[in-house]
Scaffold this motif. Sequence first.
Motif, mmCIF file in Angstrom:
data_model
loop_
_atom_site.group_PDB
_atom_site.id
_atom_site.type_symbol
_atom_site.label_atom_id
_atom_site.label_comp_id
_atom_site.label_asym_id
_atom_site.label_seq_id
_atom_site.Cartn_x
_atom_site.Cartn_y
_atom_site.Cartn_z
ATOM 1 N N VAL A 284 0.849 -1.024 -0.067
ATOM 2 C CA VAL A 284 0.003 0.001 0.090
ATOM 3 C C VAL A 284 0.966 1.358 0.008
ATOM 4 O O VAL A 284 0.777 2.178 -0.816
ATOM 5 C CB VAL A 284 -0.910 0.059 1.238
ATOM 6 C CG1 VAL A 284 -1.779 1.226 1.370
ATOM 7 C CG2 VAL A 284 -1.897 -1.211 1.119
ATOM 8 N N ALA A 285 1.987 1.116 0.816
ATOM 9 C CA ALA A 285 2.829 2.403 0.927
ATOM 10 C C ALA A 285 3.548 2.733 -0.487
ATOM 11 O O ALA A 285 3.906 4.009 -0.539
ATOM 12 C CB ALA A 285 3.784 2.410 2.073
ATOM 13 N N VAL A 322 -7.314 -6.626 -1.893
ATOM 14 C CA VAL A 322 -6.175 -5.997 -1.568
ATOM 15 C C VAL A 322 -6.136 -4.994 -2.667
ATOM 16 O O VAL A 322 -5.664 -3.720 -2.259
ATOM 17 C CB VAL A 322 -4.907 -6.928 -1.480
ATOM 18 C CG1 VAL A 322 -3.584 -5.930 -1.301
ATOM 19 C CG2 VAL A 322 -4.928 -7.818 -0.153
ATOM 20 N N SER A 323 -6.637 -5.247 -3.841
ATOM 21 C CA SER A 323 -6.354 -4.061 -4.768
ATOM 22 C C SER A 323 -7.139 -2.873 -4.652
ATOM 23 O O SER A 323 -6.803 -1.951 -5.106
ATOM 24 C CB SER A 323 -7.107 -4.607 -6.234
ATOM 25 O OG SER A 323 -8.319 -5.038 -5.984
ATOM 26 N N THR A 324 -8.316 -2.901 -3.806
ATOM 27 C CA THR A 324 -9.055 -1.821 -3.263
ATOM 28 C C THR A 324 -7.965 -0.848 -2.605
ATOM 29 O O THR A 324 -8.248 0.468 -2.688
ATOM 30 C CB THR A 324 -10.067 -2.159 -2.219
ATOM 31 O OG1 THR A 324 -11.045 -3.017 -3.115
ATOM 32 C CG2 THR A 324 -11.058 -0.769 -1.934
ATOM 33 N N LEU A 325 -7.128 -1.323 -1.639
ATOM 34 C CA LEU A 325 -6.035 -0.588 -0.960
ATOM 35 C C LEU A 325 -5.092 -0.105 -1.705
ATOM 36 O O LEU A 325 -4.333 0.896 -1.384
ATOM 37 C CB LEU A 325 -5.716 -1.290 0.111
ATOM 38 C CG LEU A 325 -6.865 -2.199 1.264
ATOM 39 C CD1 LEU A 325 -5.674 -2.905 2.159
ATOM 40 C CD2 LEU A 325 -7.435 -1.125 1.630
ATOM 41 N N LEU A 326 -4.872 -0.426 -3.152
ATOM 42 C CA LEU A 326 -3.781 0.013 -3.729
ATOM 43 C C LEU A 326 -4.436 1.197 -4.797
ATOM 44 O O LEU A 326 -3.609 1.746 -5.447
ATOM 45 C CB LEU A 326 -3.212 -1.233 -4.509
ATOM 46 C CG LEU A 326 -2.783 -2.216 -3.849
ATOM 47 C CD1 LEU A 326 -2.050 -3.360 -4.616
ATOM 48 C CD2 LEU A 326 -1.885 -1.805 -2.855
ATOM 49 N N ARG A 327 -5.648 1.546 -4.739
ATOM 50 C CA ARG A 327 -5.961 2.656 -5.494
ATOM 51 C C ARG A 327 -5.038 4.000 -5.009
ATOM 52 O O ARG A 327 -4.996 4.296 -3.990
ATOM 53 C CB ARG A 327 -7.469 2.788 -5.321
ATOM 54 C CG ARG A 327 -8.542 1.790 -5.948
ATOM 55 C CD ARG A 327 -9.804 1.932 -5.478
ATOM 56 N NE ARG A 327 -10.845 0.828 -5.985
ATOM 57 C CZ ARG A 327 -11.922 0.641 -5.687
ATOM 58 N NH1 ARG A 327 -12.429 1.242 -4.483
ATOM 59 N NH2 ARG A 327 -12.623 -0.317 -6.308
ATOM 60 N N VAL A 339 -7.160 4.142 0.421
ATOM 61 C CA VAL A 339 -6.245 4.537 1.360
ATOM 62 C C VAL A 339 -5.884 5.894 1.122
ATOM 63 O O VAL A 339 -5.290 6.179 0.051
ATOM 64 C CB VAL A 339 -5.115 3.510 1.627
ATOM 65 C CG1 VAL A 339 -4.091 4.033 2.726
ATOM 66 C CG2 VAL A 339 -5.590 2.276 2.008
ATOM 67 N N SER A 340 -5.890 6.846 1.923
ATOM 68 C CA SER A 340 -5.552 8.229 1.696
ATOM 69 C C SER A 340 -4.195 8.334 1.394
ATOM 70 O O SER A 340 -3.305 7.466 1.890
ATOM 71 C CB SER A 340 -5.846 9.162 3.090
ATOM 72 O OG SER A 340 -5.172 9.059 4.017
ATOM 73 N N SER A 341 -3.392 9.549 0.868
ATOM 74 C CA SER A 341 -2.209 9.629 0.465
ATOM 75 C C SER A 341 -1.427 9.779 1.927
ATOM 76 O O SER A 341 -0.430 9.440 2.031
ATOM 77 C CB SER A 341 -1.961 11.000 -0.453
ATOM 78 O OG SER A 341 -2.660 10.762 -1.591
ATOM 79 N N LEU A 347 2.475 4.931 6.711
ATOM 80 C CA LEU A 347 2.867 3.436 6.605
ATOM 81 C C LEU A 347 4.331 3.708 6.178
ATOM 82 O O LEU A 347 4.941 2.571 6.779
ATOM 83 C CB LEU A 347 1.656 2.866 5.726
ATOM 84 C CG LEU A 347 0.525 2.611 6.077
ATOM 85 C CD1 LEU A 347 -0.335 1.994 4.968
ATOM 86 C CD2 LEU A 347 0.347 1.760 7.459
ATOM 87 N N ARG A 348 4.596 4.363 5.403
ATOM 88 C CA ARG A 348 6.120 3.967 5.024
ATOM 89 C C ARG A 348 6.934 4.440 6.161
ATOM 90 O O ARG A 348 7.898 3.882 6.281
ATOM 91 C CB ARG A 348 6.413 5.097 4.135
ATOM 92 C CG ARG A 348 5.872 4.926 2.360
ATOM 93 C CD ARG A 348 6.588 5.603 1.410
ATOM 94 N NE ARG A 348 6.173 7.023 1.386
ATOM 95 C CZ ARG A 348 4.987 7.488 0.583
ATOM 96 N NH1 ARG A 348 4.028 6.815 0.185
ATOM 97 N NH2 ARG A 348 4.851 8.987 1.011
ATOM 98 N N LEU A 349 6.513 5.441 7.051
ATOM 99 C CA LEU A 349 7.339 5.803 7.986
ATOM 100 C C LEU A 349 7.379 4.706 9.064
ATOM 101 O O LEU A 349 8.359 4.578 9.853
ATOM 102 C CB LEU A 349 7.075 7.042 8.908
ATOM 103 C CG LEU A 349 6.909 8.417 7.940
ATOM 104 C CD1 LEU A 349 6.683 9.636 8.686
ATOM 105 C CD2 LEU A 349 8.266 8.494 7.085
ATOM 106 N N TRP A 350 6.212 4.188 9.434
ATOM 107 C CA TRP A 350 6.158 2.850 10.160
ATOM 108 C C TRP A 350 6.873 1.757 9.931
ATOM 109 O O TRP A 350 7.768 1.209 10.570
ATOM 110 C CB TRP A 350 4.523 2.412 10.343
ATOM 111 C CG TRP A 350 4.691 1.200 11.003
ATOM 112 C CD1 TRP A 350 4.822 0.886 12.656
ATOM 113 C CD2 TRP A 350 3.874 -0.160 10.610
ATOM 114 N NE1 TRP A 350 4.452 -0.273 12.928
ATOM 115 C CE2 TRP A 350 3.936 -1.003 11.604
ATOM 116 C CE3 TRP A 350 3.455 -0.563 9.568
ATOM 117 C CZ2 TRP A 350 3.359 -2.167 11.623
ATOM 118 C CZ3 TRP A 350 2.902 -1.767 9.337
ATOM 119 C CH2 TRP A 350 2.930 -2.523 10.397
ATOM 120 N N LEU A 351 7.060 1.400 8.514
ATOM 121 C CA LEU A 351 7.772 0.446 7.962
ATOM 122 C C LEU A 351 9.202 0.704 8.075
ATOM 123 O O LEU A 351 10.238 -0.165 8.605
ATOM 124 C CB LEU A 351 7.511 0.175 6.700
ATOM 125 C CG LEU A 351 5.982 -0.699 6.310
ATOM 126 C CD1 LEU A 351 5.920 -0.453 4.711
ATOM 127 C CD2 LEU A 351 6.006 -1.892 6.866
#
Length: 356
Positions: A284-285, A322-327, A339-341, A347-351
């Motif tokens: 997603v990120a 999961v494709s819904t979350l990749l929009r 998922v909002s920008s 999420l990138r920061l969390w990872l």
Amino acid sequence: MAASRVLLLLSGRPVSPSFTQSVCRLLGAGPGLGPWPTHCGFKRGRLVLSDRPFPGASTTLPLQVGRKGSGVGGRSAVGGGVWSWRQRPGSVRLDLLPHRAALPDFCPASEALNQTATDPPHPRQRPPFCPFVALDQQQLRAGGTELPTNRGVDLGVAVILQSSDQTVLLTRRTSTLSLSPNLWVPPGGHVELDEELLDGGLRELWEESGLQLPQDQVSWVPLGLWESAYPPRLSWGLPKYHHIILYLLVVSQESQQQLQARIQPNPNEVSAFMWLGPDVAAAVATMEDGTETRHLPQELPPSILIVELKEDGGARRLALPVSTLLRTTPTTAEGKERVSSGTKFALRLWLQHLGR
């Protein structure tokens, strides 16, 4: 005009940014591409940002102006574990960008101040559709629609709640909300006047999810700042909301199963919730706005389990593709689930915090 929630000290002069002004642009004024060291203080409902040190500043933010066409980069790991701001006062360094920021480094205040000007910049690409960056006030006025003149930039907080087994909670906003309907986001909202940062985040978490987390049972750390506009694109209409959002990582001692057993979502704000693990969160990120995916990566599951609220007050488990979350953010206003920008950024920061 209401009391300013975001205050800038530019060359020592206090400035309350207006609704139509980009905070990042104001702090990044000057030749070159930066970064410009930006100092930050937070006290009881107000965020103060400056281009130089000031009494009470607890955080140093190097401001990096993105270059069109530059890649997305930055450090991917930090030393040490999760810590509590109140237990270990010091300096956190972030990159404040329009819709971008970088992971904080954990170091004493003096070290952070010394390293800020010499550390290499984090290359970023400025989102081309950000209204407050794409157009200046004169161009916005030329659109024929008046923008608010008696409002400043609002301050918000969002909580990335991590369970002890390293999953994070996301909620889907109801389709009836005027701000960001039908989007997957972490719990969050406005910071109230005279409210401390963590207090505001935990209050919003409780109001939206029903989860009450005592401060002595969690660890937390600020992840980054995000300058948010809604609508997010000028093609959707002129902006009605302008926020600086601070994302907090709150780490619980309870497992996902223990937390889920206590969740009682507020149906006025939340229509569903889910827990994301690192693998799906990473996919997603990486979905930057302006890119599209037609094929799901083979290592990802085709769907993820969510809990959706029913109109009769009950709940049901559903498999969400999961494709819904990749929009990504569409060019025209529509209510499609995604998922909002800002959430992708968090999420990138969390990872990165997990060292992934």
